[in-house]
Design an enzyme around this catalytic site. Sequence first.
Site, PDB file in Angstrom:
ATOM      1  CD  GLU A  61     -29.776  30.674 -36.729  1.00 28.65           C
ATOM      2  OE1 GLU A  61     -28.756  31.304 -36.381  1.00 28.65           O
ATOM      3  OE2 GLU A  61     -30.098  30.519 -37.921  1.00 28.65           O
ATOM      4  CG  HIS A 105     -28.579  21.770 -44.237  1.00 30.41           C
ATOM      5  ND1 HIS A 105     -27.232  21.976 -44.299  1.00 30.41           N
ATOM      6  CD2 HIS A 105     -29.158  22.993 -44.330  1.00 30.41           C
ATOM      7  CE1 HIS A 105     -26.987  23.268 -44.447  1.00 30.41           C
ATOM      8  NE2 HIS A 105     -28.141  23.916 -44.461  1.00 30.41           N
TER       9      HIS A 105
END
Lengths: 344, 329
Positions: free
Chosen positions: B65, B134
């Site tokens: 990322e 999440h």
Amino acid sequence: MPNNNLQNYNPEFLARLYHDMVLIRRFEERASELRNAGHIPGFLHPYIGQEAVAVGICAALGKNDFIASTHRGHGHILARGGEPKHMFAELYARQDGYNRAKGGSLHIANIELGIIGANGIVGGGIPLVVGAALAIKRANEADYPGTEKCAGGVSVVFFGDGASNEGSFHESLNLAALWKLPVIFVCENNLYGEFTSQEKHQTIKDIASRSSSYNMTGLIADGNDVLDVFHVMTTAVDNARKGNGPTLLECKTYRHRGHYEGDMAHYRPKEEVEFWMAKDPIDNFGKRLMEGSLMKKEDFQTVEDEIEKTLVDAAEFAGQSPHPDPEEALENVFVESYEGRALL
Amino acid sequence: MSEVATRRISYSQALNEALSEEMERDPSVLMLGEDVAAPGGVFGVTKGLYEKFGENRVLDTPISEEAMVGAALGASLLGVPTVTEIMFGDFVTLAMDQLVNQAAKFHYMTGGRTSAPMVVRMVTGTAGATAAQHSQSLESWFTHTPGLKVVTASTPYEAKGLLKSAIRDPDPVMFFEHKLLYNSKGDVPEGEYTLPLGEGAVVREGTDVTVVAYLNMLPKVLQAAKKLDREGISVEVWNPRSLVPFDRAGLERTLSKTGRLVIVHEAPRRSGFGAEIAAIAAEEYFDSLKAPICRLGGANTPIPYAPEMENRVIPGVENIIEAVRQTLR
Ligand SMILES: Cc1ncc(C[n+]2csc(CCOP(=O)(O)OP(=O)(O)O)c2C)c(N)n1
């Protein structure tokens, strides 16, 4: 193919390398004096001792190439064509600074000169050049508006041995290798990250060996020999331009001074400092130029005089540049600053 | 919108159309992300784009990322606009340096001499027991970082119009999508349109109380409003659409009409964006207020796994109804 033999180079080119190294050293010395005299509000990380790296690397670059730099960035910016007067003006925090007094030493940037920027975050610039190389790749594919300035280019990032332990380093090497991007990762291994020696922060000696994890070429240059740096860099740049992908290029070098201006660097053994002082990149290159009859004694004085004048003028320019209006602090948060927007 | 021919499409289709149209309009735009190319993204938003624009424009990245967002920034600084998908918004934490210390500050640090036209799309919010790592709603973190724009898309119409504007925007835009909205359907104009950042919308007209909501709280608030109608309570629902820039004038208009304010978001209540909206209302529009402001947010806990616990920490329709009643008491 250039190599380390003086006779294979144009004398003017060699004189320019020498000049640029001296310019960096005198710039840094002057900056430290100016800071001690109270003209520079921020802190400085002197590049003294590492000049051969910046100059050798940037000498291999062309107009459409980009560099990203570090907290120890003045040398890179000068070698890439940064003008001392706009750099001093930035250090002085004046309107004519490269960043209009909003950046300071850690953030000098100028896209037109191919300088994506110094960086206050260790390892922070490394992913940026992967992106710059992506833009270059894009520009090579077709004429996209706005990308013409980077077509055919390569992108280069400077970083230290300390930075090679950051995640951004590893992620970026992997990504650049995977996409075969025209990037040269230039690690200036000056044996210290802040006050910590290399053997206390990693188990390897040759950071270039980390390239093998990413199936990337790894090269090592003598970072105190400007011609060796140039020579090795030229190989890496040729490869990148040919589409053969990135290189991790380690330059072994040493900083003469402390980590920042004011750090006495007592953590370094005396013998180590002496060993490296004897390898001074400027003295040694000057000697070689003399021995090769490429520069005479008076030529050295001419270089010094010319640089002295440039720096005196630059400091004067900076001193006369207006202070920014404090209200400017509210501008440039977003591209179109309109009323109220800057405060959102 | 009455003059314009519309179609009913899903939120993810709307996002897909925005990406496709903008990549067609500007051939320099690149897209990056994990599994966004041939797989079409975990939530299918980028389906077909790889086939249409090819591997040079729709780039699958490794699971990196920081490098992905940093590369997006580097390309954008050289004039190549980028759209990056963060597979689950929670993973944006791994790219925080590149967003907070780099992207947000480049334009400013360089005295306005660079710009970073980049969009980071994030899949956020709580849905179906995806648990603590999440499910988060992290939008207020970015509103606290000057230099980043923060957009929330709550309907297909907004998703398309706002994403197109975000891609054209010269600044870094953090674009929040909600998992539970991907399959929701709504009317979207046939032709080209964009929605400006910084302009909220009255989603439902009312006179007694304003409820501010975005992302998946919006459909819940609309359900609550319908039920409250039967009790004779008229709820105006206002959606800011973007948090930075924020439509103060829009907030003022609705407050001057209703005089009462309830703010609902899924993100934890403590230091959520509702606090900012409440502060704006209290500081600037105090004279319009007839009752104390009420903030409704997620519990100040991580998101739990068990569905019944998950429901406990996220505002539900009943909580919204209760908050509105309280405000009117
Ligand atoms: C992410 C981050 N961590 C720590 C620092 C503080 N810091 C500034 S320079 C530096 C040392 C960097 O060492 P190296 O990468 O070897 O570069 P050098 O100073 O030797 O040029 C540290 C730890 C920082 N600026 N950024």
